[in-house]
Write an enzyme that holds these catalytic residues in place. Structure first.
Site, PDB file in Angstrom:
ATOM      1  N   LEU A  30       0.868  -1.171   0.000  1.00 19.99           N
ATOM      2  CA  LEU A  30       0.000   0.000   0.000  1.00 19.99           C
ATOM      3  C   LEU A  30       0.906   1.222   0.000  1.00 19.99           C
ATOM      4  O   LEU A  30       1.990   1.201   0.598  1.00 19.99           O
ATOM      5  CB  LEU A  30      -0.894   0.025   1.250  1.00 19.99           C
ATOM      6  CG  LEU A  30      -1.961  -1.067   1.384  1.00 19.99           C
ATOM      7  CD1 LEU A  30      -2.696  -0.911   2.712  1.00 19.99           C
ATOM      8  CD2 LEU A  30      -2.941  -1.028   0.226  1.00 19.99           C
ATOM      9  N   ASP A  31       0.471   2.293  -0.646  1.00 18.63           N
ATOM     10  CA  ASP A  31       1.238   3.532  -0.614  1.00 18.63           C
ATOM     11  C   ASP A  31       1.402   3.997   0.828  1.00 18.63           C
ATOM     12  O   ASP A  31       0.574   3.691   1.698  1.00 18.63           O
ATOM     13  CB  ASP A  31       0.535   4.620  -1.416  1.00 18.63           C
ATOM     14  CG  ASP A  31       0.436   4.299  -2.890  1.00 18.63           C
ATOM     15  OD1 ASP A  31       1.249   3.484  -3.366  1.00 18.63           O
ATOM     16  OD2 ASP A  31      -0.459   4.842  -3.558  1.00 18.63           O
ATOM     17  N   LYS A  32       2.426   4.783   1.070  1.00 18.84           N
ATOM     18  CA  LYS A  32       2.714   5.295   2.409  1.00 18.84           C
ATOM     19  C   LYS A  32       1.478   5.907   3.056  1.00 18.84           C
ATOM     20  O   LYS A  32       1.162   5.622   4.215  1.00 18.84           O
ATOM     21  CB  LYS A  32       3.837   6.330   2.334  1.00 18.84           C
ATOM     22  CG  LYS A  32       4.101   7.053   3.649  1.00 18.84           C
ATOM     23  CD  LYS A  32       5.139   8.145   3.475  1.00 18.84           C
ATOM     24  CE  LYS A  32       5.323   8.929   4.767  1.00 18.84           C
ATOM     25  NZ  LYS A  32       6.315  10.029   4.620  1.00 18.84           N
ATOM     26  N   THR A  72      -1.711   5.569   2.247  1.00 15.63           N
ATOM     27  CA  THR A  72      -2.941   4.781   2.163  1.00 15.63           C
ATOM     28  C   THR A  72      -3.017   3.881   3.381  1.00 15.63           C
ATOM     29  O   THR A  72      -2.041   3.213   3.727  1.00 15.63           O
ATOM     30  CB  THR A  72      -2.970   3.931   0.884  1.00 15.63           C
ATOM     31  OG1 THR A  72      -2.934   4.784  -0.257  1.00 15.63           O
ATOM     32  CG2 THR A  72      -4.228   3.071   0.823  1.00 15.63           C
ATOM     33  N   ARG A 129      -5.508   5.922  -7.606  1.00 25.65           N
ATOM     34  CA  ARG A 129      -5.240   7.363  -7.674  1.00 25.65           C
ATOM     35  C   ARG A 129      -5.201   7.838  -9.127  1.00 25.65           C
ATOM     36  O   ARG A 129      -5.753   8.902  -9.459  1.00 25.65           O
ATOM     37  CB  ARG A 129      -3.932   7.667  -6.949  1.00 25.65           C
ATOM     38  CG  ARG A 129      -3.966   7.288  -5.473  1.00 25.65           C
ATOM     39  CD  ARG A 129      -2.566   7.232  -4.851  1.00 25.65           C
ATOM     40  NE  ARG A 129      -1.929   8.533  -4.843  1.00 25.65           N
ATOM     41  CZ  ARG A 129      -0.672   8.722  -4.460  1.00 25.65           C
ATOM     42  NH1 ARG A 129       0.080   7.689  -4.087  1.00 25.65           N
ATOM     43  NH2 ARG A 129      -0.153   9.935  -4.471  1.00 25.65           N
TER      44      ARG A 129
END
Length: 341
Positions: A166-168, A170, A271
């Site tokens: 997961l993105d930082k 998120t 996104r």
């Protein structure tokens, strides 16, 4: 002869000093000698690929450089071809020079929110702000460091068992493997789209048109800005196919609350797809989102995770509560969520 599954790594007790031909300086550095037998799971693999599984704290690119520089021996013979094939039980000897990456793979005490765990895997509820894997600018304090600090056995798995990211900024659910068997199977399941991942997202602008849309637009590195991803034309740019189902949950004034279901897992997929529809995520500056109601990170939460257990085959499903910051933002924007996806 039957070859048993050996212990993945045997570390020599005495480091030696040698010239570091891969270092940018001409100084001498410590070199760690490691010996390992090729595991059954790597039988018939390329040498560089086998090493990447045996020594996961170094990148495959760096290991290729080690091989080409003569720092790797196969059955006590120096091998400089990265494509050399290995067999189960073959003895490997590697001279490892420290790199920022290898220094990053260190255990750190971390309070992880574990929502499920057994002998094969664990499911983690990741908070916004936690980086998943060490990278330039984030060589410590990552989920990987926390996993190593929680269970020393995770060091024997590539990426400490991390099979997706997961993105930082998120938040939400991730599954992590605890054994190589579970890891290999989970990777296969994700590639075969057998892992269900649902997200909540808050986008700019009122949602118009059909309440359900399937976005099938390829994603690749933005040719005009290499720091971000973009929808690309595969005939002109490199990229991969990507598909997201997006369903409207609620509309209010200039914002919309949607459910996103991933079929592929491309970098920044939701996104990018939301921005391509004219609904960039709130506070997602990289893709055109503006700050709103005090939310300091992109309005994206991995709400539900579902899959069959990689060993038992049991159906598993997990739901993560909406984090406090996102719940407060939704309330202030007048967006209603009934807790169901």
């Amino acid at each position: 002869m039957t070859v048993s599954e050996p212990s993945p790594i045997i570390i020599s007790s005495d480091p030696v000093i040698a010239d570091d031909s891969l270092d940018e300086t001409d100084s001498v550095v410590e070199v760690e000698l490691r010996e390992a037998e090729v595991p059954i799971s790597a039988h018939g693999e390329r040498l560089d690929r086998a090493l990447a599984g045996i020594v996961p704290e170094f990148s495959r690119t760096y290991l290729q450089q080690l091989i080409e520089s003569g720092a790797v021996q196969l059955k006590k013979q120096v091998v400089t071809k990265t494509s050399a094939k290995v067999k189960a039980g073959d003895l490997l000897q590697i001279e490892l020079r420290p790199t920022p990456q290898s220094q990053a793979f260190k255990p750190e005490a971390m309070d992880l929110d574990v929502v499920f765990e057994d002998d094969y895997l664990l499911v983690i509820n990741k908070p916004a702000g936690l980086v998943v894997h060490p990278a330039p600018g984030n060589w410590s304090g990552t989920l990987l460091n926390g996993l190593l600090g929680r269970d020393d056995a995770m060091r024997f798995l590539p990426r400490a068992g991390i099979v997706h990211r997961l993105d930082k900024d998120t938040s939400g659910l991730m599954v992590v493997a605890k054994t190589r068997e579970a890891m290999d199977r989970l990777v296969e399941m994700i590639a075969a789209r057998e892992v269900n991942r649902d997200y909540l997202a808050v986008g700019h602008k009122e949602w118009l048109g059909s309440r359900q849309q399937q976005v099938a637009l390829p994603i690749g590195r933005d040719p005009r800005n290499r720091l971000r991803m973009a929808v690309v034309d595969l005939e002109r740019n490199s990229g991969k196919t990507a598909m997201t189902d997006i369903s409207l949950i609620d509309n209010h004034d200039d914002f919309c609350l949607v459910r996103c279901k991933l079929y592929t897992g491309r970098t920044h997929q939701i996104r990018v797809h939301m921005a391509s529809l004219g609904h960039p995520l709130v506070s997602d500056a990289l893709y055109g989102g503006e700050p709103a109601v005090g939310l300091t990170r992109q309005a994206l939460h991995a709400r539900r995770l579902g899959f069959e257990h990689p060993v038992s085959g049991e159906a598993m499903s997990f739901i993560s509560p909406v984090p406090v910051d996102l719940e407060a933002a939704m309330a202030e924007l007048g967006l209603s969520y009934n807790g169901k996806l």
